[in-house]
Design a protein around this motif. Sequence first.
Motif, PDB file in Angstrom:
ATOM      1  N   MET A   1       0.781  -1.263   0.053  1.00 14.63           N
ATOM      2  CA  MET A   1       0.069   0.087   0.074  1.00 14.63           C
ATOM      3  C   MET A   1       0.793   1.338   0.115  1.00 14.63           C
ATOM      4  SD  MET A   1      -2.906   1.200   2.669  1.00 14.63           S
ATOM      5  CE  MET A   1      -4.287   1.579   1.921  1.00 14.63           C
ATOM      6  N   ASN A   2       0.601   2.234  -0.943  1.00 12.74           N
ATOM      7  CA  ASN A   2       1.430   3.331  -1.101  1.00 12.74           C
ATOM      8  C   ASN A   2       1.108   4.430   0.056  1.00 12.74           C
ATOM      9  OD1 ASN A   2       2.541   2.234  -3.379  1.00 12.74           O
ATOM     10  ND2 ASN A   2       1.376   3.693  -4.799  1.00 12.74           N
ATOM     11  N   LYS A   3       2.046   5.201   0.578  1.00 16.66           N
ATOM     12  CA  LYS A   3       1.920   6.168   1.379  1.00 16.66           C
ATOM     13  C   LYS A   3       1.194   7.395   0.648  1.00 16.66           C
ATOM     14  CE  LYS A   3       6.258   5.040   3.428  1.00 16.66           C
ATOM     15  NZ  LYS A   3       7.820   5.503   3.328  1.00 16.66           N
ATOM     16  N   LYS A   4       0.526   8.179   1.178  1.00 17.44           N
ATOM     17  CA  LYS A   4      -0.190   9.410   0.653  1.00 17.44           C
ATOM     18  C   LYS A   4       0.358  10.647   1.123  1.00 17.44           C
ATOM     19  CE  LYS A   4      -4.330   6.711  -0.030  1.00 17.44           C
ATOM     20  NZ  LYS A   4      -3.793   6.285  -1.408  1.00 17.44           N
ATOM     21  N   VAL A   5       0.891  11.548   0.410  1.00 18.70           N
ATOM     22  CA  VAL A   5       1.674  12.820   0.777  1.00 18.70           C
ATOM     23  C   VAL A   5       0.711  13.970   0.052  1.00 18.70           C
ATOM     24  CG1 VAL A   5       3.389  14.354   0.434  1.00 18.70           C
ATOM     25  CG2 VAL A   5       3.782  11.808   0.676  1.00 18.70           C
ATOM     26  N   VAL A   6       0.165  14.842   0.605  1.00 13.64           N
ATOM     27  CA  VAL A   6      -0.551  16.077   0.238  1.00 13.64           C
ATOM     28  C   VAL A   6       0.413  17.164   0.233  1.00 13.64           C
ATOM     29  CG1 VAL A   6      -2.751  17.677   0.520  1.00 13.64           C
ATOM     30  CG2 VAL A   6      -2.899  15.097   0.761  1.00 13.64           C
ATOM     31  N   VAL A   7       0.559  17.933  -0.831  1.00 10.43           N
ATOM     32  CA  VAL A   7       1.344  19.054  -0.974  1.00 10.43           C
ATOM     33  C   VAL A   7       0.367  20.297  -1.029  1.00 10.43           C
ATOM     34  CG1 VAL A   7       3.176  20.184  -2.133  1.00 10.43           C
ATOM     35  CG2 VAL A   7       3.401  17.997  -1.892  1.00 10.43           C
ATOM     36  N   ILE A   8       0.537  21.212  -0.087  1.00 10.55           N
ATOM     37  CA  ILE A   8      -0.327  22.456   0.043  1.00 10.55           C
ATOM     38  C   ILE A   8       0.202  23.576  -0.613  1.00 10.55           C
ATOM     39  CG2 ILE A   8      -2.074  23.898   1.193  1.00 10.55           C
ATOM     40  CD1 ILE A   8      -2.468  21.491   3.189  1.00 10.55           C
ATOM     41  N   GLY A   9      -0.067  24.019  -1.621  1.00 13.19           N
ATOM     42  CA  GLY A   9       0.527  25.232  -2.435  1.00 13.19           C
ATOM     43  C   GLY A   9       1.291  24.734  -3.657  1.00 13.19           C
ATOM     44  N   GLY A  10       1.206  25.328  -4.726  1.00 17.91           N
ATOM     45  CA  GLY A  10       1.932  25.402  -5.988  1.00 17.91           C
ATOM     46  C   GLY A  10       2.712  26.354  -6.298  1.00 17.91           C
ATOM     47  N   GLY A  11       3.495  26.709  -5.186  1.00 20.10           N
ATOM     48  CA  GLY A  11       4.595  27.670  -5.470  1.00 20.10           C
ATOM     49  C   GLY A  11       5.942  26.932  -5.862  1.00 20.10           C
ATOM     50  N   TYR A  12       7.053  27.665  -5.498  1.00 17.55           N
ATOM     51  CA  TYR A  12       8.091  27.049  -5.959  1.00 17.55           C
ATOM     52  C   TYR A  12       8.465  25.701  -4.991  1.00 17.55           C
ATOM     53  CZ  TYR A  12       9.472  30.805  -9.195  1.00 17.55           C
ATOM     54  OH  TYR A  12       9.464  31.919  -9.990  1.00 17.55           O
ATOM     55  N   GLY A  13       8.426  26.018  -3.721  1.00 19.83           N
ATOM     56  CA  GLY A  13       8.406  24.965  -2.890  1.00 19.83           C
ATOM     57  C   GLY A  13       7.661  23.721  -3.193  1.00 19.83           C
ATOM     58  N   GLY A  14       6.447  23.917  -3.287  1.00 21.15           N
ATOM     59  CA  GLY A  14       5.603  22.967  -3.403  1.00 21.15           C
ATOM     60  C   GLY A  14       5.722  22.026  -4.702  1.00 21.15           C
ATOM     61  N   LEU A  15       6.148  22.813  -5.863  1.00 22.79           N
ATOM     62  CA  LEU A  15       6.597  22.201  -7.249  1.00 22.79           C
ATOM     63  C   LEU A  15       7.658  21.429  -6.952  1.00 22.79           C
ATOM     64  CD1 LEU A  15       5.760  24.998  -9.961  1.00 22.79           C
ATOM     65  CD2 LEU A  15       4.237  23.164  -8.734  1.00 22.79           C
ATOM     66  N   ARG A  16       8.768  21.879  -6.158  1.00 25.66           N
ATOM     67  CA  ARG A  16      10.002  21.116  -6.205  1.00 25.66           C
ATOM     68  C   ARG A  16       9.608  19.861  -5.087  1.00 25.66           C
ATOM     69  NH1 ARG A  16      11.105  24.856  -9.100  1.00 25.66           N
ATOM     70  NH2 ARG A  16      10.267  23.234 -10.417  1.00 25.66           N
ATOM     71  N   ALA A  17       9.002  19.909  -4.179  1.00 24.52           N
ATOM     72  CA  ALA A  17       8.406  18.926  -3.413  1.00 24.52           C
ATOM     73  C   ALA A  17       7.902  17.775  -4.468  1.00 24.52           C
ATOM     74  CB  ALA A  17       7.490  19.265  -2.201  1.00 24.52           C
ATOM     75  N   ASP A  28       1.871   8.281  -3.265  1.00 21.52           N
ATOM     76  CA  ASP A  28       0.822   9.069  -3.979  1.00 21.52           C
ATOM     77  C   ASP A  28       0.746  10.226  -3.748  1.00 21.52           C
ATOM     78  OD1 ASP A  28      -0.148   6.622  -5.539  1.00 21.52           O
ATOM     79  OD2 ASP A  28      -1.475   5.994  -3.504  1.00 21.52           O
ATOM     80  N   ILE A  29       0.835  11.328  -4.553  1.00 22.28           N
ATOM     81  CA  ILE A  29       0.814  12.592  -4.354  1.00 22.28           C
ATOM     82  C   ILE A  29      -0.334  13.259  -5.045  1.00 22.28           C
ATOM     83  CG2 ILE A  29       2.420  14.694  -4.879  1.00 22.28           C
ATOM     84  CD1 ILE A  29       4.608  12.849  -5.884  1.00 22.28           C
ATOM     85  N   THR A  30      -0.863  14.101  -3.919  1.00 18.46           N
ATOM     86  CA  THR A  30      -1.900  15.216  -4.269  1.00 18.46           C
ATOM     87  C   THR A  30      -1.383  16.600  -4.060  1.00 18.46           C
ATOM     88  OG1 THR A  30      -3.408  13.649  -3.507  1.00 18.46           O
ATOM     89  CG2 THR A  30      -4.196  16.081  -3.726  1.00 18.46           C
ATOM     90  N   LEU A  31      -1.511  17.433  -4.875  1.00 16.45           N
ATOM     91  CA  LEU A  31      -0.945  19.000  -4.912  1.00 16.45           C
ATOM     92  C   LEU A  31      -2.304  19.788  -5.029  1.00 16.45           C
ATOM     93  CD1 LEU A  31       0.900  21.140  -5.176  1.00 16.45           C
ATOM     94  CD2 LEU A  31       0.639  21.134  -7.777  1.00 16.45           C
ATOM     95  N   ILE A  32      -2.419  20.754  -3.922  1.00 15.61           N
ATOM     96  CA  ILE A  32      -3.654  21.444  -3.649  1.00 15.61           C
ATOM     97  C   ILE A  32      -3.042  22.828  -3.877  1.00 15.61           C
ATOM     98  CG2 ILE A  32      -5.479  22.048  -2.215  1.00 15.61           C
ATOM     99  CD1 ILE A  32      -5.392  19.504  -0.834  1.00 15.61           C
ATOM    100  N   ASP A  33      -3.926  23.459  -4.636  1.00 15.05           N
ATOM    101  CA  ASP A  33      -3.526  25.069  -4.854  1.00 15.05           C
ATOM    102  C   ASP A  33      -4.956  25.677  -5.251  1.00 15.05           C
ATOM    103  OD1 ASP A  33      -0.889  26.944  -4.827  1.00 15.05           O
ATOM    104  OD2 ASP A  33      -2.407  27.733  -5.988  1.00 15.05           O
ATOM    105  N   LYS A  34      -5.271  26.897  -4.638  1.00 12.54           N
ATOM    106  CA  LYS A  34      -6.295  27.764  -4.831  1.00 12.54           C
ATOM    107  C   LYS A  34      -6.338  28.274  -6.334  1.00 12.54           C
ATOM    108  CE  LYS A  34      -4.781  32.038  -2.834  1.00 12.54           C
ATOM    109  NZ  LYS A  34      -4.875  33.022  -1.914  1.00 12.54           N
TER     110      LYS A  34
END
Length: 81
Positions: A1-17, A28-34
């Motif tokens: 089973m995969n780990k789930k990571v949520v990245v909040i914010g699509g700024g430079y740091g979020g995109l690099r993460a 499994d990655i989810t990116l959230i940005d307004k």
Amino acid sequence: MNKKVVVIGGGYGGLRAVEYLSKSRDIDITLIDKNPYHYLQTEAYGYIAGRFDMHDVAVDLKEWCAGFEKKVEYINEKATS
């Protein structure tokens, strides 16, 4: 089973993460940005000077996330909690 990571914010740091985490097959990655885009602030003066088009200074986050070998989910919402 995969780990789930949520990245909040699509700024430079979020995109690099997201780029870094996407190399791991067990995450499994989810990116959230307004905003539906990432604004390349460093290229703004080139746009103002007429050297760049708008698509050169704004990255569509949904398209960007879809470009990874593994699935990166993008959610266009404001994180509230």
